[in-house]
Motif scaffolding. Structure first.
Motif, short mmCIF file in Angstrom:
data_model
loop_
_atom_site.label_atom_id
_atom_site.label_comp_id
_atom_site.label_asym_id
_atom_site.label_seq_id
_atom_site.Cartn_x
_atom_site.Cartn_y
_atom_site.Cartn_z
N ILE A 76 0.81 -1.36 0.11
CA ILE A 76 0.14 0.10 -0.13
C ILE A 76 1.05 1.14 0.04
O ILE A 76 1.56 1.52 1.02
N ILE A 122 -5.79 5.11 -1.91
CA ILE A 122 -6.29 3.94 -1.12
C ILE A 122 -7.79 3.56 -1.16
O ILE A 122 -8.59 4.42 -1.27
N GLN A 124 -8.27 -0.74 2.14
CA GLN A 124 -7.02 -0.52 2.49
C GLN A 124 -6.88 0.37 3.78
O GLN A 124 -6.00 0.38 4.60
#
Length: 185
Positions: free
Chosen positions: A111, A153, A157
């Protein structure tokens, strides 16, 4: 191979993988002992130094000089602003640890984040530590943490990032009772 040499959130993917593999192979490497030394100066002023620690199976010698932290109190709490007060350092420690934990785990999970900022507020009633009211807790009665995260994101996430913040060692220290052994020489 490009994925392993890639940097995500300032961490090298290869170093994350290597570290995790080493800890899985030899869990004793995961033991760390951090140390702080403190000396009272005058009034509400005292000074902490942090340098040496044990980790990864050996004494660490990477720090050539100690980090120095002056602890003080504002005038309203009978000090001269020699430094942040200890409960403010707790907020600093919590912010720093939750941020690092989140960003590291985000990197390990692929991420990518552009920026992370946080604001922390802690509510404390000084009647407790001054011994004026035994019904008032000595420390914070509540800490509020607000993160501002920039990155492409998803909601899933974002939920992971939230969970990562709670893996922070300092989050654990302030949310769970830690045994403390006090010795007076």
């Amino acid at each position: 191979m490009e994925t392993l040499t890639k940097k995500i959130n300032g961490f090298k993917s290869e170093e994350i993988v290597t570290t995790v593999q080493a800890l899985q192979k030899d869990p004793s490497l995961a033991y760390f002992e951090f140390r702080a030394r403190n000396k009272w100066m005058s009034g509400g002023h005292n000074r902490s130094t942090i340098r040496d620690f044990y980790g990864g199976g050996e004494e660490d010698t990477s720090r050539k000089k100690a980090f120095v932290f002056d602890n003080g109190e504002p005038p309203i709490l009978l000090g001269d602003n020699e430094g942040a007060n200890p409960v403010e350092y707790v907020l600093n420690a919590l912010a720093g640890c939750m941020t690092t934990t989140m960003v590291l785990h985000a990197a390990a999970n692929g991420i990518e984040l552009k920026s992370v900022e946080s604001e922390l507020e802690g509510e404390l009633d000084v009647q407790g530590f001054l011994g004026l009211n035994d019904q008032v807790r000595n420390g914070y009665k509540q800490i509020r943490v607000k993160f501002k995260i920039d990155g492409d994101i998803t909601e899933e996430q974002k939920e992971k990032l939230y969970a990562f913040t709670q893996m922070s060692p300092v989050f654990d220290v302030v949310t769970n009772q830690v045994p403390i052994n006090i010795v007076l020489d």
